[in-house]
Design a protein around this motif. Sequence first.
Motif, short mmCIF file in Angstrom:
data_model
loop_
_atom_site.label_atom_id
_atom_site.label_comp_id
_atom_site.label_asym_id
_atom_site.label_seq_id
_atom_site.Cartn_x
_atom_site.Cartn_y
_atom_site.Cartn_z
N UNK A 9 -36.89 -1.16 39.67
CA UNK A 9 -37.63 -1.42 38.43
C UNK A 9 -36.92 -0.83 37.22
N UNK A 10 -36.38 0.38 37.38
CA UNK A 10 -35.63 0.98 36.28
C UNK A 10 -34.38 0.19 35.94
N UNK A 11 -33.68 -0.29 36.97
CA UNK A 11 -32.48 -1.09 36.73
C UNK A 11 -32.82 -2.42 36.06
N UNK A 12 -33.90 -3.06 36.51
CA UNK A 12 -34.32 -4.33 35.89
C UNK A 12 -34.69 -4.12 34.43
N UNK A 13 -35.39 -3.03 34.14
CA UNK A 13 -35.77 -2.74 32.76
C UNK A 13 -34.54 -2.50 31.89
N UNK A 14 -33.55 -1.80 32.44
CA UNK A 14 -32.31 -1.56 31.71
C UNK A 14 -31.60 -2.88 31.40
N UNK A 15 -31.50 -3.75 32.41
CA UNK A 15 -30.85 -5.05 32.21
C UNK A 15 -31.61 -5.87 31.19
N UNK A 16 -32.94 -5.77 31.21
CA UNK A 16 -33.75 -6.51 30.25
C UNK A 16 -33.43 -6.11 28.82
N UNK A 17 -33.25 -4.81 28.60
CA UNK A 17 -32.90 -4.33 27.26
C UNK A 17 -31.51 -4.82 26.87
N UNK A 18 -30.57 -4.76 27.81
CA UNK A 18 -29.21 -5.19 27.51
C UNK A 18 -29.14 -6.68 27.19
N UNK A 19 -29.95 -7.48 27.87
CA UNK A 19 -29.94 -8.92 27.65
C UNK A 19 -30.95 -9.40 26.63
N UNK A 20 -31.80 -8.50 26.18
CA UNK A 20 -32.81 -8.88 25.20
C UNK A 20 -33.87 -9.80 25.77
N UNK B 159 -28.14 -0.44 22.21
CA UNK B 159 -29.24 -0.81 23.09
C UNK B 159 -30.17 0.40 23.27
N UNK B 160 -31.16 0.50 22.41
CA UNK B 160 -32.07 1.63 22.42
C UNK B 160 -32.86 1.67 23.73
N UNK B 161 -32.88 2.84 24.36
CA UNK B 161 -33.62 3.13 25.60
C UNK B 161 -33.00 2.51 26.86
N UNK B 162 -31.89 1.81 26.74
CA UNK B 162 -31.26 1.25 27.95
C UNK B 162 -30.89 2.38 28.92
N UNK B 163 -30.30 3.44 28.41
CA UNK B 163 -29.91 4.57 29.26
C UNK B 163 -31.14 5.30 29.79
N UNK B 164 -32.25 5.24 29.06
CA UNK B 164 -33.48 5.89 29.52
C UNK B 164 -33.97 5.26 30.81
#
Length: 239
Positions: free
Chosen positions: A97-108, A175-180
């Motif tokens: 879930x964390x990885x999916x959320x990170x990818x979502x931020x990166x891809x918008x 990408x704000x919060x991607x690393x979070x």
Amino acid sequence: MSVIADIAPVVADDRIATRNALVLALAQALAGGNNIVIAATAGIVGTMLASDPGLATLPVSVMVCGIWLGTLPQGYLARNFGRRFALQTGSMVGTLAGLVSCIAVLQGSFLLFLVGAFGCGLYAAAHNSYRFAACDTASDDYRPKAISFVLAGGVMAALIGPTVVIVTKDWWLPYLFAATFMAQSMLAVLAGLVLTQLKSPPPMPREGRKLNPARPLSEIARQPLFVAAVACGVVSSVS
């Protein structure tokens, strides 16, 4: 079916229960930051990704739905495969879930972010049941203390979660919060590793289980705690 799953009958051993409680407290300190990360960032990320500002807080609602829907699978896994397997499966879901959320931020992608938020809800259903696992090998007198250890881990999570958000929010600019969310995923990995030290009883064989028929709704509705909970819910929704 519930998160209080059937387990094989064991002799209560408070030494093992103490060890399990400490393991679960540490896992809770790591996993509990999951809820805080979503609560602190989902509204902001939703505003950035959603086409309509009115949908900004939808990820939080989706996460709550994940918690609700994740309770039954968590109970099923604990009942049929054992408590440790169920909790570690939750950690695996939290990692993804964390990885999916990170990818979502990166891809918008707002839709992908909703998927990640739902996965975080499923993970929350797992780590919310740590306190039940603390009771598996504890005597009746020791169970309150075992649960208190796990709840103390939740207090630590209240410190770890905000710290993760503050420290990592700008690590992957623009990408704000991607690393979070990446850090959230790593915390789930660490929690899963900690759970390998959990000494949980095996699940009870199917032939040894007792069916617990559901109580009629009319009987439940007469319980004082149920009435108080409904009243509080109505008052809070009106206010």
